[in-house]
Structure formats: C-alpha cells, structure tokens
Design a protein around this motif. Structure first.
Motif, PDB file in Angstrom:
ATOM      1  N   ALA A  15       9.170  -3.158  11.078  1.00  0.00           N
ATOM      2  CA  ALA A  15       9.114  -2.180   9.408  1.00  0.00           C
ATOM      3  C   ALA A  15       8.796  -1.029   9.278  1.00  0.00           C
ATOM      4  N   GLU A  33       5.258   3.148  -6.574  1.00  0.00           N
ATOM      5  CA  GLU A  33       5.089   1.899  -6.965  1.00  0.00           C
ATOM      6  C   GLU A  33       5.364   0.782  -5.714  1.00  0.00           C
ATOM      7  N   ALA A  34       6.845   1.033  -5.385  1.00  0.00           N
ATOM      8  CA  ALA A  34       7.186   0.265  -4.651  1.00  0.00           C
ATOM      9  C   ALA A  34       7.054   0.018  -3.047  1.00  0.00           C
ATOM     10  N   LYS A  70      -0.269   2.790   2.685  1.00  0.00           N
ATOM     11  CA  LYS A  70      -1.966   2.709   2.935  1.00  0.00           C
ATOM     12  C   LYS A  70      -1.766   3.314   4.038  1.00  0.00           C
ATOM     13  N   SER A 112       1.386  -1.102  14.897  1.00  0.00           N
ATOM     14  CA  SER A 112       1.437  -1.889  13.450  1.00  0.00           C
ATOM     15  C   SER A 112       0.920  -1.599  12.822  1.00  0.00           C
ATOM     16  N   GLU A 113      -0.164  -0.682  12.489  1.00  0.00           N
ATOM     17  CA  GLU A 113      -1.119  -0.773  11.587  1.00  0.00           C
ATOM     18  C   GLU A 113      -1.065   0.461  10.845  1.00  0.00           C
ATOM     19  N   VAL A 131      10.243   2.392   7.285  1.00  0.00           N
ATOM     20  CA  VAL A 131       9.037   3.130   6.128  1.00  0.00           C
ATOM     21  C   VAL A 131       8.697   4.641   7.194  1.00  0.00           C
ATOM     22  N   VAL A 177       4.805   0.316   0.676  1.00  0.00           N
ATOM     23  CA  VAL A 177       3.930   0.567   0.478  1.00  0.00           C
ATOM     24  C   VAL A 177       3.205   1.788   1.246  1.00  0.00           C
TER      25      VAL A 177
END
Lengths: 219, 211
Positions: free
Chosen positions: A60, A33-34, A38, A19-20, A64, A36
């Motif tokens: 998610a 840019e759009a 990190k 999850s992280e 991703v 995510v």
C-alpha cells in the motif's frame, strides 16, 4: 531502527516504521479527499502488527508513494503553467466544474479546443497564402481562436491572437505571418503541456489516486 | 490497523471528490430550470453546458440564433403554434457575435414576440463595448456577461428565474400579462452590470459567415 531514528527522505524500505508512515497530502489550495494521508504519529510501537499486515502495508505504501510522486509532478506542472502564464485562472474554473457527474469535463472541453484550433490554424495558413489576403476573413478566424483560447484559459494563445487582430486591422501582411507562426508555436506548447497533464492524471487514477482539483468556491 | 483499513477503503472509493454544491442542491428543494444556450463556438457551448449543469439547470445548446428560434417555435418573426419547448424554457443565454443572425438580433426577435418576450435573456460577449451593452439592455436583456463566462456569473442567473416550474406562456400563444420572471429588467441602465475591464474593444464582425 526505531520510528524515532528513521527519517527517510524518500520511501522507507527497511524499517518497521513503513507500516505506520504516511505522508500528508495537502497541496496548497487543493484538498485531496479520497487519497489517504495522515501523518503517522511518531514513536508508536508496532508490536501488535503481524507479517501479513506488514506485507499489505508495504504494498500500500509503495502504491501511495507512486501516486504521491505523480501527484507532485502534476501539481508542479500545473503551478508552472500558471506561473508562466501558459494557462490562467479560467483553466482553474474548468477544473472546478469537473466532478463525479462530469468526470472528464476538462479533457472534453480541451479536446474540442484542440480540434477546433487545428482547423482554424489550417484555414488561417491557407488564407495568408493567398494574394490579396482577405483580412476580414482572417480576422474572423482569429476572433474565434481568441474566444476559445480565452474560454479554456490558454492565456499565451489568447495574447498572440490579440496582437494578430491588430495586424489584420492594419492589413499588415508580414505582421500577420509572424503572428500566425507565433500562435502556432504557443498552441503547440499548450497542447503538449495539457496532453502531459492528462497523461499524469490517467496514471494517478490508474494507481488508485485522486485528482487534486480545486474545490468549488462559495460565491 | 485502523489506518490500513481506512487506506484500502479510500483507495477503492470514487476517485472524484463529491461537489459540495451538488450535494447540497440535490437535497434542497430548488426546482430544475431549463436554459437554452446559443453560441456558434463549439468550445463555448461545451463550457456553458458545463457551467449550467453544475448549477443543476437542464440545458439545450444550439449553434445559431435561427436554430434557437426554431427550437422555440418561432419562424420568420411570427409565432407558429407554440411548441412545447418554448413553454419549458426559463432562460435564454446567447452569444452576441454570431455569423448571420447575431445575439442582438435574437434578443430583438424574442422581445418582439408576444409568445416569447417574457423569457429572460442574458447576452454574452468577449467584447466590452459600452454601446453594445447599452443596446442589449435597452432591448430587454437581463444582463450582459463578458466572456470568458465563470462559475460566479452562472450562479447569479438564478435571480432571473423566479418560478422555474411555471411556463412563461400558455400553450395557445396568447399574450399574457406581466410575468414575475421578468421583474428584474434593467432598461437603459448599466447598474449592477457584470463588466470586467478589457483593454481590447473591437467591433463585432456582423454578417461575416465563417466556414
């Protein structure tokens, strides 16, 4: 397994660190840019996370990860086309012109290039089947093909066109025939590669990702 | 939690990064300029449109010099009653090599026309021919661009448009005095010219009509 212990090389499927965990998506020279991404901080506890959030995050992350794989494939493809000189920096110029007000610019220009080139190649085939050959007309067609391939960055096609024009100048029938075969071959390669590139882009956008196009530079 | 919310919001927003330049231009006070682009190649017309629009120019693209003159309201070398189009065009960018009437012929026609001569003209060509470049500059072209045209080429075009909201000619077609728009004429000089090295230099096939 704790965050510190989990070091997956691919998608992590088992432990709570899912999850992280996110992957940094900075591509060389490109900024996404759009989408995510990190890097999650290692060692953070997830005691506060409840099940519903974990489900959302798992879905998610899988999304991703799919996008990540597709993006990597796209970046690798683009890099190899540039390295092999199938495409040159002019193609990068086209990508810089694509934005929210012109979201399909590259596809539009390249599609016009495909149609126009196919027409020119058909006409060139007819011209070279004639006897005698009208070298002025052949050269005029090759000039057009050279121009449009140069405008979209199809470097190998352009290079063959330069050679082709020399054969026209010398009225070298055999040379012209060889060049026609070569230019058809190179056109076929760049067409297939670009179509593959567009397919990848569509998949990325459908999966909710964003295209890693180069930002417009300040001149 | 914060990361998740950011993740989901990013995945539903616009898929294309906002061009920083467009954003800056949108909030700036740069007025819109109208460019007439002339090129027989459909690919190059599309490219030049894309290049010009990214700098917020309004673009009209035509595929021949004759159509360009029609658009500007000039027939057979004579000004007809000046169409509103002509007074709104702030720059003309034309390919050199075109079947029938070339870009050079178009340049000459524009500079010979009292109604149109003040409109700055830029010529583009894939051939890096010093003779060709010099003849265009002598005829009054502002610049000669070597194809393929790039973003950096187009960004310089602003320097030829002094006053985008001002009409270069009056509606009655009278000859006007010197206009600030053409204050940067490079006559007989290659200074400041955009010339890139190109090992190939072939003559343009003037007059060849390609089907």
């Amino acid at each position: 397994m704790t965050m510190a212990e989990c070091k997956p090389r691919g998608p992590c499927s088992g432990c709570a660190c899912e999850s992280e965990e996110a992957v940094v998506k900075k591509r060389e020279g490109f900024e996404d840019e759009a989408l995510v991404v990190k890097k999650g901080e290692g060692g953070e506890e997830e005691d506060e996370e409840d099940e519903r959030e974990e489900d959302v995050s798992a879905a998610a992350v899988n999304g991703v990860v799919d996008v990540e794989r597709l993006l990597q494939e796209l970046v690798d493809l683009t890099r190899s086309l540039l390295a092999e000189e199938v495409l040159d920096q002019q193609f990068t110029q086209l990508q810089q012109l694509q934005d929210e007000s012109n979201p399909e610019f590259v596809l539009e220009v390249v599609s016009l290039f495909f149609e126009d080139s196919e027409r020119l190649l058909e006409e060139l085939t007819e011209f070279l089947a004639q006897d005698p050959i009208d070298y002025v007309a052949v050269d005029a067609h090759v000039h057009q093909l050279k121009g449009s391939s140069s405008s979209i960055g199809a470097q190998k096609v352009k290079t063959v066109c330069i050679k082709f024009r020399k054969c026209c100048e010398e009225e070298d029938r055999e040379g012209c025939q060889k060049c026609l075969e070569q230019v058809k071959q190179e056109f076929s390669v760049v067409k297939n590669k670009l179509e593959h590139m567009f397919e990848l882009e569509q998949k990325i956008l459908a999966a909710g990702g964003s295209l890693p196009y180069p930002e417009e530079e300040e001149y | 939690m914060e990361l998740l919310m950011e993740l989901s919001s990013k995945m539903t927003t616009n898929n294309y990064p906002v061009s920083q330049k467009r954003f800056a231009a949108a909030i700036s006070s740069i007025p819109e300029a109208h460019v007439l682009a002339v090129d027989d190649s459909i690919v190059d017309r599309k490219l030049i449109e894309g290049l010009l629009k990214t700098s917020l120019y309004k673009v009209t693209a035509v595929d021949s010099a004759l159509k360009a003159l029609e658009f500007l309201g000039v027939r057979d070398g004579c000004s007809t009653s000046l169409r509103p189009n002509a007074s709104q065009v702030n720059l003309i960018i034309t390919d050199y090599c075109m079947p029938g009437m070339t870009g050079y012929d178009l340049l000459k026609a524009i500079k010979d026309s009292t109604a149109l001569r003040e409109i700055p003209v830029v010529v583009m060509s894939s051939e890096n021919s010093p003779n060709r470049i010099e003849s265009c500059l002598k005829e009054g072209a502002e610049e000669f661009l070597i194809k393929p045209v790039k973003i950096s080429d187009v960004k310089r075009l602003w320097s030829y448009i002094r006053n985008p909201t001002k009409a270069p000619c009056s509606g009655s077609g009278e000859t006007l005095g010197p206009s600030p728009i053409c204050s940067k004429r490079k006559v007989g000089s290659l200074e400041g010219l955009q010339v890139k090295s190109n090992p190939e230099s072939q003559p343009c096939l003037n007059g060849v009509i390609v089907a």
